[in-house]
Write a protein that holds these residues in place. Structure first.
Motif, PDB file in Angstrom:
ATOM      1  N   ILE A  37      22.340 -46.655  54.400  1.00 46.41           N
ATOM      2  CA  ILE A  37      22.843 -46.730  53.028  1.00 46.41           C
ATOM      3  C   ILE A  37      24.372 -46.794  53.060  1.00 46.41           C
ATOM      4  O   ILE A  37      24.997 -47.595  52.355  1.00 46.41           O
ATOM      5  CB  ILE A  37      22.372 -45.517  52.199  1.00 46.41           C
ATOM      6  CG1 ILE A  37      20.873 -45.610  51.934  1.00 46.41           C
ATOM      7  CG2 ILE A  37      23.135 -45.437  50.869  1.00 46.41           C
ATOM      8  CD1 ILE A  37      20.299 -44.379  51.258  1.00 46.41           C
ATOM      9  N   ALA A  38      24.975 -45.966  53.915  1.00 52.38           N
ATOM     10  CA  ALA A  38      26.434 -45.981  54.069  1.00 52.38           C
ATOM     11  C   ALA A  38      26.912 -47.279  54.704  1.00 52.38           C
ATOM     12  O   ALA A  38      27.948 -47.828  54.324  1.00 52.38           O
ATOM     13  CB  ALA A  38      26.885 -44.779  54.895  1.00 52.38           C
ATOM     14  N   VAL A  39      26.158 -47.782  55.690  1.00 49.61           N
ATOM     15  CA  VAL A  39      26.526 -49.051  56.328  1.00 49.61           C
ATOM     16  C   VAL A  39      26.440 -50.193  55.327  1.00 49.61           C
ATOM     17  O   VAL A  39      27.309 -51.080  55.289  1.00 49.61           O
ATOM     18  CB  VAL A  39      25.615 -49.325  57.550  1.00 49.61           C
ATOM     19  CG1 VAL A  39      25.884 -50.708  58.123  1.00 49.61           C
ATOM     20  CG2 VAL A  39      25.833 -48.265  58.620  1.00 49.61           C
ATOM     21  N   GLU A  84      19.213 -50.710  66.342  1.00 53.53           N
ATOM     22  CA  GLU A  84      18.282 -50.933  65.222  1.00 53.53           C
ATOM     23  C   GLU A  84      18.572 -52.248  64.503  1.00 53.53           C
ATOM     24  O   GLU A  84      17.648 -52.989  64.144  1.00 53.53           O
ATOM     25  CB  GLU A  84      18.360 -49.780  64.216  1.00 53.53           C
ATOM     26  CG  GLU A  84      17.944 -48.423  64.765  1.00 53.53           C
ATOM     27  CD  GLU A  84      19.142 -47.613  65.222  1.00 53.53           C
ATOM     28  OE1 GLU A  84      19.059 -46.376  65.183  1.00 53.53           O
ATOM     29  OE2 GLU A  84      20.153 -48.227  65.616  1.00 53.53           O
ATOM     30  N   ILE A  85      19.855 -52.541  64.302  1.00 56.06           N
ATOM     31  CA  ILE A  85      20.206 -53.776  63.596  1.00 56.06           C
ATOM     32  C   ILE A  85      19.934 -54.984  64.482  1.00 56.06           C
ATOM     33  O   ILE A  85      19.454 -56.017  64.007  1.00 56.06           O
ATOM     34  CB  ILE A  85      21.672 -53.737  63.126  1.00 56.06           C
ATOM     35  CG1 ILE A  85      21.830 -52.722  61.991  1.00 56.06           C
ATOM     36  CG2 ILE A  85      22.128 -55.118  62.662  1.00 56.06           C
ATOM     37  CD1 ILE A  85      23.183 -52.719  61.335  1.00 56.06           C
ATOM     38  N   ASN A 105      29.214 -59.813  56.707  1.00 48.97           N
ATOM     39  CA  ASN A 105      28.820 -58.724  55.805  1.00 48.97           C
ATOM     40  C   ASN A 105      27.608 -59.098  54.961  1.00 48.97           C
ATOM     41  O   ASN A 105      26.785 -58.227  54.649  1.00 48.97           O
ATOM     42  CB  ASN A 105      30.005 -58.347  54.910  1.00 48.97           C
ATOM     43  CG  ASN A 105      31.064 -57.576  55.662  1.00 48.97           C
ATOM     44  OD1 ASN A 105      30.856 -56.457  56.097  1.00 48.97           O
ATOM     45  ND2 ASN A 105      32.231 -58.177  55.824  1.00 48.97           N
ATOM     46  N   THR A 106      27.475 -60.368  54.621  1.00 44.28           N
ATOM     47  CA  THR A 106      26.282 -60.809  53.893  1.00 44.28           C
ATOM     48  C   THR A 106      25.041 -60.653  54.754  1.00 44.28           C
ATOM     49  O   THR A 106      23.981 -60.202  54.279  1.00 44.28           O
ATOM     50  CB  THR A 106      26.437 -62.273  53.444  1.00 44.28           C
ATOM     51  OG1 THR A 106      27.596 -62.407  52.620  1.00 44.28           O
ATOM     52  CG2 THR A 106      25.214 -62.729  52.658  1.00 44.28           C
ATOM     53  N   VAL A 107      25.157 -60.997  56.036  1.00 42.45           N
ATOM     54  CA  VAL A 107      24.019 -60.855  56.963  1.00 42.45           C
ATOM     55  C   VAL A 107      23.629 -59.388  57.109  1.00 42.45           C
ATOM     56  O   VAL A 107      22.442 -59.039  57.054  1.00 42.45           O
ATOM     57  CB  VAL A 107      24.363 -61.463  58.343  1.00 42.45           C
ATOM     58  CG1 VAL A 107      23.332 -61.045  59.385  1.00 42.45           C
ATOM     59  CG2 VAL A 107      24.431 -62.976  58.249  1.00 42.45           C
ATOM     60  N   VAL A 122      26.290 -55.187  64.462  1.00 46.13           N
ATOM     61  CA  VAL A 122      25.220 -56.036  64.973  1.00 46.13           C
ATOM     62  C   VAL A 122      25.133 -55.936  66.493  1.00 46.13           C
ATOM     63  O   VAL A 122      24.048 -55.890  67.078  1.00 46.13           O
ATOM     64  CB  VAL A 122      25.426 -57.500  64.533  1.00 46.13           C
ATOM     65  CG1 VAL A 122      24.465 -58.429  65.271  1.00 46.13           C
ATOM     66  CG2 VAL A 122      25.217 -57.638  63.033  1.00 46.13           C
ATOM     67  N   LEU A 123      26.293 -55.872  67.168  1.00 46.56           N
ATOM     68  CA  LEU A 123      26.311 -55.867  68.624  1.00 46.56           C
ATOM     69  C   LEU A 123      26.048 -54.493  69.226  1.00 46.56           C
ATOM     70  O   LEU A 123      25.467 -54.379  70.309  1.00 46.56           O
ATOM     71  CB  LEU A 123      27.657 -56.400  69.136  1.00 46.56           C
ATOM     72  CG  LEU A 123      27.961 -57.876  68.856  1.00 46.56           C
ATOM     73  CD1 LEU A 123      29.331 -58.245  69.397  1.00 46.56           C
ATOM     74  CD2 LEU A 123      26.898 -58.785  69.451  1.00 46.56           C
TER      75      LEU A 123
END
Length: 325
Positions: free
Chosen positions: A68-70, A302-303, A49-51, A297-298
């Motif tokens: 923003i929600a993510v 975009e992330i 979550n920090t990443v 992430v997976l």
């Protein structure tokens, strides 16, 4: 009981214990392995979550209403894990089952607020996907930064206010019988049922909030995906349908991880073994915060692109400094 209630009303004194005893995992064989697993889950949750929060903050391309929600979901997951898991490990792994009255109420407040906000974030993300697929041309008009920030702020205010009311109602209860909470944290239902005066307000509000925090959000999410499915059925080609639906897979995975264990546990009712109930509910509390960042992430292009870009920049910067020195 009636004489006790009338006396309580006249004197306006409440019997509050110095401490509660949390005994949820007592008697389970090989339970220490589960605590080691929880340590692993917590570390992964904090790092993941920090990443996600750092990537969204550093990459200006991700400063969209959806992310923003993510970002808020990652923050809530980080806060919720930090409120629950270290205290849970302290209670059971280091054998400190006693928790003071005020600490128990604070523990209850933070855990329930974060659990509520996890659901509301899933609702916000569901609405985002609904508008993006059903009204793609009007998406940037209907889902703006201001709208998403206002929606999330409203959820925070509502969740904090509702849980504070629950806490206030608990302070109006007297405990003259057991102080043993048969759960893994300061569970609201377990606490008010131990009271020896009338706990009807706590009971009624708890049922209302279950509907507002669980049933209605789940119904809205399910209805939104029925509408999304209908909208996608009108899309011309299968490739376009797949591409549009792929943008929903991360959110659908989060919904499944959060709701399926809870629905399974609550529909089983009294038939489920108390230990199985406690394990299932504890897993449903600690698993989503760990898996949410991994899924985003997976499964979110975009992330993934942003993470690769940030690591490439950091790597090039490091190599440049090494050569320079």
């Amino acid at each position: 009981m009636n004489s006790f209630n009338s006396a309580l009303g006249k004197n306006i004194t409440f019997v509050r214990p110095a401490y509660f005893i949390i005994s949820g995992f007592s008697g389970l064989p090989n339970i220490k392995y589960y605590y080691v697993f929880l340590c692993f889950v917590y570390v992964v949750s904090v790092l993941g979550n920090t990443v996600v929060m750092a990537v969204i903050y550093l990459d200006h391309n991700l400063r969209t209403p959806k992310y923003i929600a993510v970002f808020n979901l990652a923050f809530v997951d980080l806060l919720g894990s930090s409120a629950l898991v270290p205290k849970l490990l302290d209670i059971f792994l280091f054998n400190h089952p006693y928790i003071s009255y005020n600490d128990c109420l604070a523990f209850f407040f933070f855990c329930y607020t974060c659990l509520s906000m996890q659901v509301f974030n899933l609702v916000a993300l569901s609405y985002d996907r609904l508008i993006a697929i059903m009204h793609p041309l009007h998406y940037h008009v209907k889902v703006t930064h201001r709208f998403m920030l206002s929606l999330i702020a409203s959820f925070w205010v509502f969740a904090i206010t509702a849980i504070l009311v629950l806490v206030v109602l608990l302070t109006r209860l007297s405990f003259c019988r057991s102080v043993v909470i048969n759960s893994y944290f300061c569970d609201h239902g377990q606490i008010y049922r131990m009271a020896c005066n009338d706990y009807t307000p706590s009971y009624v509000l708890a049922k209302l909030l279950i509907a507002l925090f669980f049933v209605f959000p789940l119904f809205f999410i399910m209805l939104s995906y029925v509408c999304i499915g209908y909208a996608l059925s009108k899309v011309a080609t299968a490739q376009e349908r797949y591409k549009a639906f792929k943008t929903c897979t991360a959110h659908l995975s989060l919904v499944a991880i959060y709701f399926i264990p809870l629905v399974t546990t609550f529909t089983a009712g009294p038939g489920i073994h108390p230990n199985a109930r406690i394990i299932n509910l504890s897993l449903s509390s600690v698993f989503p915060p760990m898996l949410n960042p991994i899924i985003y992430v997976l499964q979110t292009q975009e992330i993934k692109v942003s993470v690769n870009k940030l690591f490439t920049v950091r790597k090039d910067f490091f190599l440049f400094n090494v050569k320079k020195s």
